[in-house]
Design an enzyme around this catalytic site. Structure first.
Site, mmCIF file in Angstrom:
data_model
loop_
_atom_site.group_PDB
_atom_site.id
_atom_site.type_symbol
_atom_site.label_atom_id
_atom_site.label_comp_id
_atom_site.label_asym_id
_atom_site.label_seq_id
_atom_site.Cartn_x
_atom_site.Cartn_y
_atom_site.Cartn_z
ATOM 1 C CG LEU B 91 11.870 22.219 -37.800
ATOM 2 C CD1 LEU B 91 10.930 21.036 -37.729
ATOM 3 C CD2 LEU B 91 11.240 23.396 -38.519
ATOM 4 N N PRO B 92 13.533 24.697 -34.267
ATOM 5 C CG PRO B 92 12.764 26.862 -33.861
ATOM 6 C CD PRO B 92 12.533 25.678 -34.739
ATOM 7 C CG ASN B 96 9.092 24.676 -33.292
ATOM 8 O OD1 ASN B 96 9.953 24.799 -32.425
ATOM 9 N ND2 ASN B 96 8.134 25.560 -33.479
ATOM 10 C CB THR B 122 19.259 19.888 -31.072
ATOM 11 O OG1 THR B 122 20.368 20.078 -31.942
ATOM 12 C CG2 THR B 122 19.730 19.134 -29.824
ATOM 13 C CE LYS B 197 23.650 19.893 -30.904
ATOM 14 N NZ LYS B 197 22.989 20.853 -31.773
ATOM 15 C CE LYS B 271 16.561 22.960 -28.342
ATOM 16 N NZ LYS B 271 17.014 23.016 -29.721
#
Lengths: 323, 323, 323, 323
Positions: B91-92, B96, B122, B197, B271
């Site tokens: 998912l973005p 979400n 992420t 990450k 982001k």
């Protein structure tokens, strides 16, 4: 004989002759000016390779210590230039280079036409170009060949030299530099050796601080050593994380494993970043991370990190707050 | 049967039973929620490996497009959870994820006890930990497994997954993730996949901007391509300079060779840097270069670079002044 | 006659005599070298106050334009120095200053002993000190007196001069400078005028960018103009927010109300920040925000903001993203 | 009766009635929750103005200490809300505010319809909006009114309040706030009070660090105190340089004159900068200098400056290197 292609408009004939005479008598004495932490082991490596060395240093102690090694000590750079037509200089900064080359008893006062002058100091590229012009007026060839690798590599003969100057002279320079280094790279016209070193060290500082930040953030997340492993197999990988990790306990044989002793000091990195900043301002090049890295190392110099290896930035950022 | 070591205090017996049943019937349907640019090719790779896929996406178009591939489409995440005891979400962003897991028709409304939930979005590590707690309350296991590699790697099945969660479940997760990736790394407890990450991408941003600055400075010095060669054999070496160089003409097959199309967009990097910034502020971790990199990419988003690959920072810094 | 206290060890007697002769004949011709955007209106103000002006500019057009105003034009700086024992210079940068003072036909070639030389260019303080030494060797007095206020203040005679040099000469300098400015401040020994200007302009750049950021953040919060009002009655108050606000619509009569035309250009601010950066690096002074401000203005120069007023940084940061 | 213009769609009639009853009985008890360093003197000022105070604090010591002042102490925020229809809260951070307003025994559990809730904590504007919505659901009015001025101003009743919320309620809020402050400013809808404070404090941090850098650079130039004088009459002027100068010896009655004791601590400024950073990231607003200021203060927290006044950044930057 491709190397006989000469582009010097002036002193052409004399130059060609002397290049020939220079390259055919390679074990003739080599001058070495600047016998400090780096210059001393570098000059010793020349001696090891069978080159007689004619040396000079402004500090008598440095001279005395070197004399025992079998070199011949002179009274001034000019005196060295009288006796050697290949000279290597290893000086702390621009003002020293200006004095040694163009001062009252400087190299250029007595330099022989066609001499090869190799400056391994780390100075402003613009200054290297000035010295090259001054040398050319006296019929000599000047090349900049700053080093990378530190005192350890100097002793072991493992330095990297980044060389700038007339391409035809590169072979002659390489002959000498390979006695002291394992990597001798031609970068372009005079000044580009300095330029290459400045660019590399600016990127090194950025990646080192970045690695320290990423490792510190990972540790605060509870990742501990796993983060180094992950970075090194991912797109964040860099020399600072996979070969010189700043976090104690991650790898052996690097300053972080030895309380940041040895290595490449914060003060030296700060000096190189200052050179990068000068050059960037001169050429109107934006270097936001390079500038900030310079400021961070500058602040560290005043906080007890001056003599520590530059990877101690991890320690600088890591200190926990008292809540 | 080492994987039967279970540490969950609650739902222990049921959990053990269901882990056994889960791992022994591996080609049972796998749920996949989020069929966008990344999710679509990832789910297709699961199908390729013989796993029946039960899917859902909030956008009907995304669903339709995927239906032709042979998957079974559901009406809600809860419906997916009814039919599959292994679910992957892609998912973005955090809102979400919150909706898909804990919303009215979310996964946790109907999830079966002992289900394995792998979130490859992420998002903020703290959010992952919240979702894991919520999942645990329903007797399910949640792992975070964000990816690295972009759309190209998603299609080719070459993604890197950084996995956080209960170590015993890693083998089960790995079984599925290796269908979609070539590198599946266990990082630690839940949230550490996201953390890894974030740390990697922050360091990547720093090294990319640093490489762009160093290359630009080298070019202004007249070094042109030589500077890339030198950096890559020296201590400035990093993935950004030796594998994904941002300067057009230095290497093939990277976005800089293709007008910065494709790759990993500036908006996405921004982001991720925002997530790094949140986490650093939360944990009181100083990230001076990380913060500045975030600001630089934020400014680039508003200057026409939003959709370009993040290596376009070279172009952003490079634009010459009109004197 | 308190001003007769002289500290020059050399040329003492001659100096005293000439100071007397200089101060007693104040409407004698004043030299003016550099008739550009700033120099032209400054020299005109001297004429307005009844001083005959002997002028020179390297560009014939600038000379011609000024000739109509009633000044006498010379062929070189040396020629000006022959005819005037008080000279003001207003030049773009250090190399120009070096040429005009020490060049082949420079001021010092023919300067009369005891002359007062006032340099209003903005150059490196170290360079001002060099010029002062060179002037002293010729028996002349050099003072640095860089200006603040821009073209508008130059025309209106409202400049601020920050003066460095021998304190006894300040009165003589002030006599001339008050024709062109409303604020003439003695800062200290030679070079401190430049130093003061550099410090002020660095802080100005920082507060301007800071104001732009705070105003932009406030606007994105929905605060609109209220934020300016609040800042100006609170601890965030500064000249950039209360006298030169960068947000269109907040106040009249400033560049933000006129599409950032006029004022003090981004290129000029960038140049001053470069001088601050040089000086800080030379003196090992950490200036993290000053460095970053320099980088921001440097980037703006290449993005179409070079000729706009420096308050256009608000516009630079404000551009909305296309989502 | 202009204040009878009400925009609340729900609870309209009840609201109008209760606003009337609230404003007509102004010396009715006022609730005060949070009796720490700031809340204690603020609540005492309410008492001084003749308002009975119904108070609560999570720490028994804080309660005891306040009881002697003549207030009535309650067992929970909900109990306070039962007895007072005007409540002021002064809490350290968002989690505290969430607990006090929406927790099990929170204000909203027993709040009377039409109550006026004024939160003077400094928290995320988005959180203020959430609390306002929750309050509205219970028929109460929530306003954010964070303060500026510190403990000294709290004691002296000289605080500045930046108020956000329904404009009609401003008069009622002002009636109470003027007992504690000398400056009560209406900023806009709910959340804008926080927003205004965040913007102001971000600009304050930037100007303070900028002033420290400019003063330090001036001092290294040999300018000493002259630089403060010059900045304050020039375009670099700001509150940080003319009212709260960070350099010892420049002015009296400020923390720099008292070894940086008292004032507004580094830790508090760092917290506010963290809020600015969150908000900027949320709204995609670039704040390069604000971000870097946040990082600088974050680093200072771990270097012994946590409890010192935020102007101690001068000392942090000033420490001389040992050469």
């Amino acid at each position: 004989m491709a190397s006989l292609l000469v582009r010097y408009p002036s002193a052409l004939r004399a130059h060609v002759t002397l290049v020939c005479s220079r390259t055919m008598a390679s074990k003739t004495p080599v001058g070495f000016i600047g016998l400090g932490n780096m210059g001393n082991p570098m000059a010793k490596n020349l001696l090891k390779h069978g080159y007689p060395v004619i040396a000079y240093d402004v500090f008598p102690n440095a001279c005395k210590e070197f004399q025992d090694s079998g070199a011949q000590l002179m009274e001034s750079p000019a005196d060295v230039a009288e006796r050697a037509d290949r000279i290597i200089t290893m000086l702390p900064s621009s003002p020293n280079a200006v004095e040694v080359y163009t001062g009252q008893s400087g190299i250029l006062k007595k330099v022989k036409k066609g001499s090869l002058l190799i400056d391994s100091s780390t100075i402003d590229p613009a200054m290297s170009k000035e010295l090259a012009k001054a040398a050319e007026k006296m019929g000599a060839v000047f090349m900049d060949a700053p080093v990378s690798g530190g005192v350890g590599a100097a002793r072991a003969g493992n330095l990297t030299f980044m060389v700038g100057g007339v391409e035809q002279e590169f072979a002659a320079a390489k002959e000498l530099l390979t006695c002291m280094g394992s990597n001798v790279v031609y970068c372009g016209e005079v000044g580009t050796g300095q330029a290459a070193k400045i660019c590399n060290n600016m990127l090194l500082a950025i990646t080192m601080i970045g690695t320290a930040e990423a490792m510190n953030l990972g540790i605060r997340f509870g990742l501990t050593q796993a983060v180094a492993k992950i970075l090194n197999m991912s797109s964040g990988r860099c020399w600072s994380s996979d070969t010189y990790n700043p976090v104690p306990g991650v790898m052996e044989g690097v300053p972080s494993a030895n309380n940041y002793q040895g290595g490449f000091g914060t003060t030296l990195m700060t000096k190189d970043l200052g050179l990068a900043q000068y050059s960037a301002t001169d050429t109107k090049t934006p270097i936001p991370l390079g500038s900030l890295s310079h400021q961070i190392y500058r602040i560290m110099c005043a906080k007890g990190y001056a003599q520590k290896d530059f990877s101690s930035v991890f320690q600088f950022l890591r200190e926990e707050e008292n809540l």
